[in-house]
Design an enzyme around this catalytic site. Structure first.
Site, PDB file in Angstrom:
ATOM      1  N   ARG A  82       1.126  -1.607  -0.016  1.00  0.00           N
ATOM      2  CA  ARG A  82       0.476   0.405   0.217  1.00  0.00           C
ATOM      3  C   ARG A  82       0.493   0.984   0.019  1.00  0.00           C
ATOM      4  NH1 ARG A  82      -4.874   0.252   4.420  1.00  0.00           N
ATOM      5  NH2 ARG A  82      -3.001   1.131   5.936  1.00  0.00           N
ATOM      6  N   LYS A 184      -2.408   6.748   1.403  1.00  0.00           N
ATOM      7  CA  LYS A 184      -2.264   6.671   3.071  1.00  0.00           C
ATOM      8  C   LYS A 184      -1.246   8.045   3.614  1.00  0.00           C
ATOM      9  CE  LYS A 184      -2.038   4.037   7.212  1.00  0.00           C
ATOM     10  NZ  LYS A 184      -3.920   4.554   7.602  1.00  0.00           N
TER      11      LYS A 184
HETATM   12  C1  LIG Z   1      -4.880   3.552   8.360  1.00  0.00           C
HETATM   13  C2  LIG Z   1      -6.090   3.974   7.392  1.00  0.00           C
HETATM   14  C3  LIG Z   1      -7.116   3.449   7.187  1.00  0.00           C
HETATM   15  C4  LIG Z   1      -7.479   2.060   8.765  1.00  0.00           C
HETATM   16  O1  LIG Z   1      -6.570   0.878   7.431  1.00  0.00           O
HETATM   17  P1  LIG Z   1      -5.729  -0.456   8.188  1.00  0.00           P
HETATM   18  O2  LIG Z   1      -4.755  -0.667   7.412  1.00  0.00           O
HETATM   19  O3  LIG Z   1      -7.182  -1.977   8.776  1.00  0.00           O
HETATM   20  O4  LIG Z   1      -5.054   0.015   9.581  1.00  0.00           O
HETATM   21  C5  LIG Z   1      -8.148   3.601   6.742  1.00  0.00           C
HETATM   22  N1  LIG Z   1      -8.845   4.287   7.014  1.00  0.00           N
HETATM   23  C6  LIG Z   1      -7.884   5.458   6.542  1.00  0.00           C
HETATM   24  C7  LIG Z   1      -8.093   6.630   5.984  1.00  0.00           C
HETATM   25  C8  LIG Z   1      -6.773   5.532   6.731  1.00  0.00           C
HETATM   26  O5  LIG Z   1      -5.286   6.261   7.261  1.00  0.00           O
END
Ligand SMILES: *Cc1c(COP(=O)(O)O)cnc(C)c1O
Length: 341
Positions: A82, A184
């Site tokens: 990711r 992210k």
């Molecule tokens: C990190 C995040 C999540 C959750 O992702 P995980 O991989 O399950 O920790 C969901 N939405 C956003 C906007 C995020 O930054």
């Protein structure tokens, strides 16, 4: 800080400086070999691209101790993948995915004293991040980058059980402009700081963001994906190009379908159908699943039958199964648990 001073059972979700971090630098078109270092500070030009044009992204995952004393991580390869996708969207050179997992292992191993003991509910949170480091004043991507991972011990997300929360339908859009919601990156979080401050002032725990174009479809919250359970026990999760692909959500869907034999639908979810669901939850690395008891849409309330006292029965089953796998009490699907040796 020495780990001896940490009261593991009373840790919150804050930054505690640990002894070691990983750094690798990208210059002249390639990543250097990287190293585990002790200096927690970063000194950069005032004109570094990260400061001027926010060319930066991050990941979040946890390392924790199992009952038999081993230290493990949950699906770090998916964080690596990711982050590489995020980096491409931000015109940054992806950090090689195998090196990402290797760097995670190195940082955890070096900070093994800071991995909380089993049974405290605390974990070692890992924060990989990357940024453009050279001075850039015309709007363009940086040429030089830094990839880092630091570790900080964090407390259990729920002290004394997961109580359902009340959230509001936001008046704002979560995604940054031009469809960058599905990465992210700090810019998405920067744009969510004002809406979350407003929500907290009004007494809500979180925002439910709807799609920016039509404001009719459910997206996610500032930092977690939604899961819904229908009255006949189907797991429904919203599908959208501007939702961050949560690793927890993908793991929950797998567990539901392949371990619990549930029906799973990953599809667009109209806000108008939310009132018909039996249970609602938020999922992400930090809490795994937080139950939602109530959603307020400009004065109109949607209350879920499962109520405000405890997690709904299906959500609970999903939570128990996934945390059982993470804690190695239940057999994990191939490759989900990565041991730090
Ligand atoms: C990190 C995040 C999540 C959750 O992702 P995980 O991989 O399950 O920790 C969901 N939405 C956003 C906007 C995020 O930054």
């Amino acid at each position: 800080m020495s780990n001896k001073e940490i009261d593991w059972s009373n840790l919150g979700f804050g930054y505690i400086q640990t002894d070691y971090r990983y750094v690798s630098r990208y210059k002249d078109g390639k990543w250097d070999e990287g190293a585990v270092i002790t200096d927690p500070d970063i000194v950069l030009s005032e004109c570094a691209c990260v400061f001027q044009y926010a060319q930066t992204c991050f990941e979040g995952l946890k390392a924790y101790r199992t009952q038999d004393g081993r230290i493990v991580c949950f699906r770090p390869d998916l964080n690596a993948e990711r982050m590489a996708d995020t980096a491409k969207r931000l015109v940054m050179p992806p950090f090689p995915e195998d090196r990402f997992v290797d760097a995670v292992k190195k940082v955890v191993k070096a900070n093994a004293d800071f991995v909380p003991p089993f049974g405290t509910g605390a974990t070692l949170y890992l924060r990989p991040f990357m940024m453009g480091t050279n001075p850039v004043i015309g709007v363009k991507p940086a040429d030089d980058f830094e990839f880092r991972i630091f570790a900080t011990p964090v407390g259990p997300y729920f002290k004394g059980g997961a109580k359902p929360i009340t959230i509001k339908v936001s008046d704002y859009d979560r995604a940054a402009p031009h469809g960058t919601g599905n990465i992210k990156a700090g810019l998405n979080y920067a744009m969510s700081l004002y809406p979350i401050t407003v929500a907290h002032e009004e007494g809500f725990a979180e925002n439910m963001y709807l799609d920016a174009a039509t404001r009719t479809k459910v997206e996610e919250t500032g930092g977690a994906n939604f899961i819904f359970i229908t009255k006949d026990g189907t797991l429904v999760t919203p599908k959208s190009d501007s939702i961050l692909p949560s690793i927890t959500r993908r793991s929950i869907c797998y567990v539901a379908e392949h371990i619990l034999g549930m029906k799973v639908e990953h599809r667009e979810v109209e806000f108008s159908e939310v009132k018909d669901f039996a249970e609602c939850g938020l999922c992400g690395t930090a809490a795994v699943i937080s139950p939602v008891g109530r959603i307020v849409d400009h004065g109109k309330e949607i209350s879920f039958p499962a109520g405000m006292d405890e997690m709904g029965p299906v959500t609970k089953k999903l939570y128990d199964t996934l945390t059982g796998i993470q804690q190695c009490r239940l057999d994990a699907p191939e490759g989900w648990i990565v041991e730090i040796d």
